[in-house]
Design an enzyme around this catalytic site. Structure first.
Site, mmCIF file in Angstrom:
data_model
loop_
_atom_site.group_PDB
_atom_site.id
_atom_site.type_symbol
_atom_site.label_atom_id
_atom_site.label_comp_id
_atom_site.label_asym_id
_atom_site.label_seq_id
_atom_site.Cartn_x
_atom_site.Cartn_y
_atom_site.Cartn_z
ATOM 1 N N HIS A 38 -50.795 144.590 -60.978
ATOM 2 C CA HIS A 38 -51.236 144.232 -59.628
ATOM 3 C C HIS A 38 -50.746 142.858 -59.188
ATOM 4 O O HIS A 38 -50.953 142.462 -58.028
ATOM 5 C CB HIS A 38 -52.763 144.297 -59.551
ATOM 6 C CG HIS A 38 -53.293 145.690 -59.407
ATOM 7 N ND1 HIS A 38 -53.353 146.564 -60.462
ATOM 8 C CD2 HIS A 38 -53.762 146.376 -58.328
ATOM 9 C CE1 HIS A 38 -53.850 147.722 -60.043
ATOM 10 N NE2 HIS A 38 -54.095 147.632 -58.758
ATOM 11 N N GLU A 69 -52.091 155.790 -59.969
ATOM 12 C CA GLU A 69 -52.387 154.732 -60.941
ATOM 13 C C GLU A 69 -53.143 155.270 -62.146
ATOM 14 O O GLU A 69 -52.823 154.924 -63.294
ATOM 15 C CB GLU A 69 -53.178 153.610 -60.257
ATOM 16 C CG GLU A 69 -52.350 152.804 -59.275
ATOM 17 C CD GLU A 69 -53.148 151.743 -58.542
ATOM 18 O OE1 GLU A 69 -54.368 151.633 -58.809
ATOM 19 O OE2 GLU A 69 -52.569 151.028 -57.708
#
Length: 289
Positions: free
Chosen positions: A180, A147
């Site tokens: 997310h 990420e």
């Protein structure tokens, strides 16, 4: 003083933001290319997603190479340096973010010291077991690594060619937070009702976006990939502060912990810009004066 976006701009905002949007889509989509009925925590799902995100990590630098290498702002700079892989200031960029994040979690850390839960975290056997646990590897190694590489190391160089550092720091966490939202799909699949799934996802969007500001700030100020990576791993280890743990303590201890929560946050805000002074990290690339 920050460098002028007009002087440094090589990409139009549409291209830089568009590239970041595409990178976000590629990253999230890579998690769902496998046809499986297993949930996200099943070992087979986790291992397949490991493979997916590592492929994304191989592809993502192509955007930076195409649109950044040789640009005016990155003239005579290697691709590795643009991505935040440098030797100058590396040790400091590893230690300082851990100390800063510890300051932010001062209250929870003191609470752990009192209930001695920290003993489990530092035990030798616990660490040996962790490295054979795919969920631990996902949460504290692969997720922070992939990420931060995609959403910071590859997106920030693109945005910094169209925006000032401060503006870029504000933009990139939005991609991180929205990415997310894919967890809502899995919550619905598990049987959770729509309202609850939306509320939890919005809450997750909020705190991941706030963390994204911090992470992007660390990257642009230090010029090192390792800085947001270790901060991300540490935050995953700590998790969201357990307010119930504070409430369950006796009266005097409850107030001490609340004071430490507030003190840690205030000190973190005050120390952050000083501790990340770019010159400490030999960073004359991302945050010029």
């Amino acid at each position: 003083m920050e460098s002028s976006a007009v002087e440094l701009s090589q990409l139009s905002p549409l291209i830089s933001v568009g590239c970041c949007f595409i990178l976000s889509i590629i990253y999230v989509s890579s998690l769902y290319v496998w046809n499986s009925d297993q949930n996200r925590d099943h070992p087979s799902t986790v291992k397949r997603r490991f493979f997916s995100v590592f492929i994304v990590m191989l592809l993502s630098p192509a955007f930076v190479y195409k649109f950044s290498l040789g640009a005016k702002v990155f003239k005579d700079v290697t691709l590795a340096a643009i991505l935040g892989f440098r030797t100058e200031g590396f040790l400091l960029a590893t230690i300082v973010p851990i100390l800063l994040t510890s300051l932010l979690f001062l209250g929870p850390l003191v609470a752990q010291a009192f209930n001695e839960s920290w003993r489990v975290s530092v035990s030798h056997n616990n660490w040996l077991n962790n490295f054979t646990n795919v969920l631990w590897l996902r949460n504290f190694l692969v997720a922070p690594l992939s990420e931060e590489f995609t959403f910071r190391a590859c997106m920030m160089p693109l945005l910094l060619q169209s925006f000032t550092p401060s503006t870029a720091v504000l933009i990139t966490p939005l991609f991180f937070g929205v990415a997310h939202f894919h967890h809502m799909i899995e919550r619905l699949r598990s049987g959770m009702d729509m309202k609850t799934a939306i509320i939890i996802s919005c809450f997750q969007f909020t705190y991941t976006t706030i963390f994204g500001f911090y992470s992007a700030y660390l990257f642009v100020r230090t010029g090192h990939f390792v800085a947001p990576f270790v901060a991300h791993a540490f935050c995953n280890h700590m998790g969201f502060p357990d307010i119930n743990d504070v409430i369950l303590h006796k009266n005097y201890m409850r107030y001490v912990l609340i004071a430490l929560y507030v003190t840690g946050l205030v000190l973190w805000i005050l120390v952050l810009p000083v501790a990340t002074t770019p010159s400490f990290y030999a960073n004359n690339l991302y945050w010029k004066t």
